[in-house]
Enzyme design. Structure first.
Site, PDB file in Angstrom:
ATOM      1  N   GLU A  93       0.787  -1.356  -0.017  1.00 56.93           N
ATOM      2  CA  GLU A  93      -0.466  -0.390   0.384  1.00 56.93           C
ATOM      3  C   GLU A  93       1.090   1.376   0.128  1.00 56.93           C
ATOM      4  O   GLU A  93       1.830   1.159   0.792  1.00 56.93           O
ATOM      5  CB  GLU A  93      -0.972  -0.071   1.604  1.00 56.93           C
ATOM      6  CG  GLU A  93      -2.277  -1.277   1.459  1.00 56.93           C
ATOM      7  CD  GLU A  93      -2.815  -0.895   2.319  1.00 56.93           C
ATOM      8  OE1 GLU A  93      -4.092  -1.022   1.952  1.00 56.93           O
ATOM      9  OE2 GLU A  93      -2.755  -0.626   3.555  1.00 56.93           O
ATOM     10  N   CYS A 106       3.309   8.362   0.247  1.00 50.72           N
ATOM     11  CA  CYS A 106       4.304   7.893   1.426  1.00 50.72           C
ATOM     12  C   CYS A 106       4.520   6.188   0.780  1.00 50.72           C
ATOM     13  O   CYS A 106       3.180   6.222   0.512  1.00 50.72           O
ATOM     14  CB  CYS A 106       3.397   7.568   3.338  1.00 50.72           C
ATOM     15  SG  CYS A 106       3.807   6.181   4.135  1.00 50.72           S
ATOM     16  N   CYS A 113       6.436  -6.892   6.629  1.00 55.06           N
ATOM     17  CA  CYS A 113       7.904  -5.864   7.546  1.00 55.06           C
ATOM     18  C   CYS A 113       8.178  -7.345   8.870  1.00 55.06           C
ATOM     19  O   CYS A 113       7.543  -8.152   9.636  1.00 55.06           O
ATOM     20  CB  CYS A 113       7.408  -5.116   8.291  1.00 55.06           C
ATOM     21  SG  CYS A 113       8.766  -4.092   9.652  1.00 55.06           S
ATOM     22  N   CYS A 117       6.574  -4.758  15.543  1.00 59.42           N
ATOM     23  CA  CYS A 117       6.031  -4.128  16.666  1.00 59.42           C
ATOM     24  C   CYS A 117       4.815  -3.803  17.083  1.00 59.42           C
ATOM     25  O   CYS A 117       3.940  -4.127  15.536  1.00 59.42           O
ATOM     26  CB  CYS A 117       6.085  -2.056  15.951  1.00 59.42           C
ATOM     27  SG  CYS A 117       8.071  -1.249  15.597  1.00 59.42           S
ATOM     28  N   CYS A 120       2.077  -2.366  15.342  1.00 60.67           N
ATOM     29  CA  CYS A 120       1.068  -1.576  13.691  1.00 60.67           C
ATOM     30  C   CYS A 120       0.671  -3.327  13.067  1.00 60.67           C
ATOM     31  O   CYS A 120       1.594  -4.162  12.935  1.00 60.67           O
ATOM     32  CB  CYS A 120       2.976  -1.087  13.061  1.00 60.67           C
ATOM     33  SG  CYS A 120       3.410  -0.803  11.804  1.00 60.67           S
ATOM     34  N   GLY A 160       7.271  -1.507   6.319  1.00 66.80           N
ATOM     35  CA  GLY A 160       8.482  -1.846   6.193  1.00 66.80           C
ATOM     36  C   GLY A 160       9.162  -1.556   6.726  1.00 66.80           C
ATOM     37  O   GLY A 160       8.983  -0.221   6.738  1.00 66.80           O
ATOM     38  N   GLU A 161      11.220  -1.689   7.384  1.00 68.01           N
ATOM     39  CA  GLU A 161      11.458  -1.471   7.506  1.00 68.01           C
ATOM     40  C   GLU A 161      12.730  -0.811   6.433  1.00 68.01           C
ATOM     41  O   GLU A 161      13.402  -1.417   6.218  1.00 68.01           O
ATOM     42  CB  GLU A 161      12.237  -1.951   8.666  1.00 68.01           C
ATOM     43  CG  GLU A 161      13.780  -1.948   9.258  1.00 68.01           C
ATOM     44  CD  GLU A 161      13.279  -0.383   9.674  1.00 68.01           C
ATOM     45  OE1 GLU A 161      12.443   0.176  10.639  1.00 68.01           O
ATOM     46  OE2 GLU A 161      14.320   0.859   9.290  1.00 68.01           O
ATOM     47  N   SER A 192      12.436   6.671   7.385  1.00 70.24           N
ATOM     48  CA  SER A 192      11.133   6.724   9.440  1.00 70.24           C
ATOM     49  C   SER A 192      12.176   5.078   9.732  1.00 70.24           C
ATOM     50  O   SER A 192      11.899   4.211   8.605  1.00 70.24           O
ATOM     51  CB  SER A 192      10.228   6.369   9.680  1.00 70.24           C
ATOM     52  OG  SER A 192       9.714   6.237  10.935  1.00 70.24           O
ATOM     53  N   SER A 215      11.341   5.875  15.631  1.00 68.58           N
ATOM     54  CA  SER A 215       9.705   5.407  15.824  1.00 68.58           C
ATOM     55  C   SER A 215      10.478   5.328  17.183  1.00 68.58           C
ATOM     56  O   SER A 215      11.307   4.053  17.458  1.00 68.58           O
ATOM     57  CB  SER A 215       9.591   4.329  14.976  1.00 68.58           C
ATOM     58  OG  SER A 215       9.269   4.438  13.657  1.00 68.58           O
ATOM     59  N   LEU A 216      10.379   6.523  18.000  1.00 60.97           N
ATOM     60  CA  LEU A 216      10.981   5.716  19.322  1.00 60.97           C
ATOM     61  C   LEU A 216       9.843   5.552  20.335  1.00 60.97           C
ATOM     62  O   LEU A 216      10.356   4.242  20.507  1.00 60.97           O
ATOM     63  CB  LEU A 216      11.525   7.334  20.006  1.00 60.97           C
ATOM     64  CG  LEU A 216      12.520   7.006  21.240  1.00 60.97           C
ATOM     65  CD1 LEU A 216      13.604   6.483  20.508  1.00 60.97           C
ATOM     66  CD2 LEU A 216      12.967   8.461  22.537  1.00 60.97           C
ATOM     67  N   HIS A 217       8.881   6.012  20.119  1.00 61.84           N
ATOM     68  CA  HIS A 217       7.601   5.591  21.211  1.00 61.84           C
ATOM     69  C   HIS A 217       7.685   5.348  22.295  1.00 61.84           C
ATOM     70  O   HIS A 217       6.407   4.662  22.841  1.00 61.84           O
ATOM     71  CB  HIS A 217       7.330   4.234  20.256  1.00 61.84           C
ATOM     72  CG  HIS A 217       6.760   4.921  19.180  1.00 61.84           C
ATOM     73  ND1 HIS A 217       6.169   5.475  17.874  1.00 61.84           N
ATOM     74  CD2 HIS A 217       7.192   4.091  17.844  1.00 61.84           C
ATOM     75  CE1 HIS A 217       6.344   5.319  16.971  1.00 61.84           C
ATOM     76  NE2 HIS A 217       6.750   4.490  16.627  1.00 61.84           N
ATOM     77  N   ASN A 291      -2.920   5.129  16.335  1.00 58.44           N
ATOM     78  CA  ASN A 291      -3.970   4.834  15.259  1.00 58.44           C
ATOM     79  C   ASN A 291      -4.183   3.034  16.018  1.00 58.44           C
ATOM     80  O   ASN A 291      -3.439   2.468  15.744  1.00 58.44           O
ATOM     81  CB  ASN A 291      -3.580   4.856  13.626  1.00 58.44           C
ATOM     82  CG  ASN A 291      -3.423   6.782  13.471  1.00 58.44           C
ATOM     83  OD1 ASN A 291      -4.476   7.054  13.775  1.00 58.44           O
ATOM     84  ND2 ASN A 291      -2.203   6.401  12.846  1.00 58.44           N
ATOM     85  N   CYS A 334      -1.116   6.473   9.802  1.00 59.46           N
ATOM     86  CA  CYS A 334       0.408   5.925  10.039  1.00 59.46           C
ATOM     87  C   CYS A 334       0.177   4.876  11.110  1.00 59.46           C
ATOM     88  O   CYS A 334      -0.742   4.396  12.062  1.00 59.46           O
ATOM     89  CB  CYS A 334       1.156   6.430  11.396  1.00 59.46           C
ATOM     90  SG  CYS A 334       1.238   8.190  10.542  1.00 59.46           S
TER      91      CYS A 334
END
Ligand code: SAH
Length: 353
Positions: A93, A106, A113, A117, A120, A160-161, A192, A215-217, A291, A334
């Site tokens: 996507e 984006c 991935c 996480c 996600c 993906g990373e 990212s 992406s710390l979170h 989200n 996101c």
């Protein structure tokens, strides 16, 4: 012998390949233009080449393409989400958003991935394969062609990373910023990462004017490890040291992404700890009310917690923003992108390698 993926090649690489088969340099420029700017799907569309040359090229080279398998348009803000299908039937996507300054896309960098996480959606179907530079470019070209627009910004924040597909992503960045190609500014591209430390150092040493988002979170390892498996491999101090190196080296401000999850990472104490940790790093904090995805029961922080968090960051002198949510009615925000048409939960794992 397998054919060469010609849309992934730089102009110079095409010139080298053409040189081997006795073709002059200007042919390489023509072909590069067709591939990078006109987004052709086959050599047959290259009308300034003879039929004979087109079929000669077709024997040695492959042109990667994608088709639009599904397109959804947000009725709230006009955000468009595509499900693109590549030749091997795998799908990703991509999302096009309209801002005051222009269009931003984006894009996904992998099919699926590996990072896992827990908040996600991209992690849910697991990992299939890396995208090639040409396939990432196809996401941009196909969206531009469909909407009849030119994007000015790209964010590598889809599925993906990116740093787990480092070489292909770097080639993609070089292609899309090539002045003879899409000619985007590196400053208008954000990458990212969930924090692959060695790769952050490597990227810093490339010294590109790219914006790095991390992406710390979470403000500490204990909370981070609860939601991000990668945190067990790289401790937060190690990640932040690499970020500081990146910012010092490139003079670019790092953007720290922080998904605000109710009761997990959104207390005042969490905010204070985050500020202590980020001290001394040229950065910006981007808060994203998490989200919600149907497989998990994470909830968004409430407005009060968000406000308190913002004010702690500001008091500590940090630039902080709360990310606007776009395309929420079409699951285009996101962490909501996946390998399948996600608005109705249809899975197409059979299309995955
Ligand atoms: N693998 C990279 C690229 C993905 S970018 C990375 O981790 O950075 C997608 C961004 O959305 C990341 O910052 C990711 O952590 C964030 N994200 C994932 N799920 C989310 C969710 N449910 N709500 C808000 N942000 C989310």
């Amino acid at each position: 012998m397998s054919k060469i993926d010609i849309r992934s090649l730089s102009l110079e690489q095409i010139e080298n390949e053409f040189n081997k088969i006795g073709l002059p340099r200007f042919r390489a420029s023509q072909v590069f233009d067709w591939l990078q700017n006109k987004g052709v799907m086959s050599f047959d569309e290259m009308t300034n080449l003879s039929k004979q040359l087109r079929s000669q090229l077709d024997e040695s080279f492959e042109i990667k393409t994608c088709i639009i398998k599904r397109k959804l348009v947000s009725s709230i803000d006009g955000t468009v989400k595509y499900l693109f299908e590549f030749k091997d039937k795998s799908t990703v996507e991509s999302v096009v958003m309209k801002y005051k300054y222009g269009y931003s896309i984006c894009i996904s960098t992998q099919v699926g991935c590996k990072m896992g996480c827990s908040f996600c959606a991209s992690a849910i179907g697991g990992f299939c394969r890396n995208l090639t530079p040409s396939e990432m470019l196809c996401e941009v070209l196909a969206a531009q062609r469909d909407l009849n627009i030119k994007v000015s910004h790209i964010v590598l924040m889809g599925t993906g990373e990116p740093l787990d597909n480092y070489d292909n992503v770097l080639s993609f960045l070089r292609l899309v910023t090539d002045e003879k190609g899409q000619n985007l500014s590196m400053r208008h591209i954000s990458l990212s990462t969930c924090g692959l430390v060695e790769r952050i150092y490597e990227l810093a040493d490339e010294n590109l004017q790219l914006t790095l988002s991390v992406s710390l979170h979470a403000p500490n390892d204990e909370i981070r490890q609860r939601t991000m498996p990668v945190a067990k491999k790289y401790g937060i101090d190690e990640v932040l040291k690499a970020c500081k190196y990146y910012a010092d080296k490139t003079k670019r401000r790092i953007s720290f992404e922080y998904a605000m999850i109710k009761g997990i990472n959104d207390s005042e104490e969490n905010a204070n700890e985050l500020c202590r940790r980020l001290k001394g790093i040229l950065c910006h904090i981007n808060l994203i009310p998490v989200n919600e995805i149907k497989e998990r029961d994470y909830k968004k922080s409430d407005a009060d917690s968000l406000k308190r968090f913002v004010s702690v960051c500001e008091k500590n002198g940090f630039a902080v923003t709360v990310r606007r949510t776009l395309g929420s009615d079409i699951n285009a925000s996101c962490g909501q992108l996946r390998q399948s048409a996600s608005e109705n939960g249809v899975k197409n794992r059979e299309n995955c390698c």
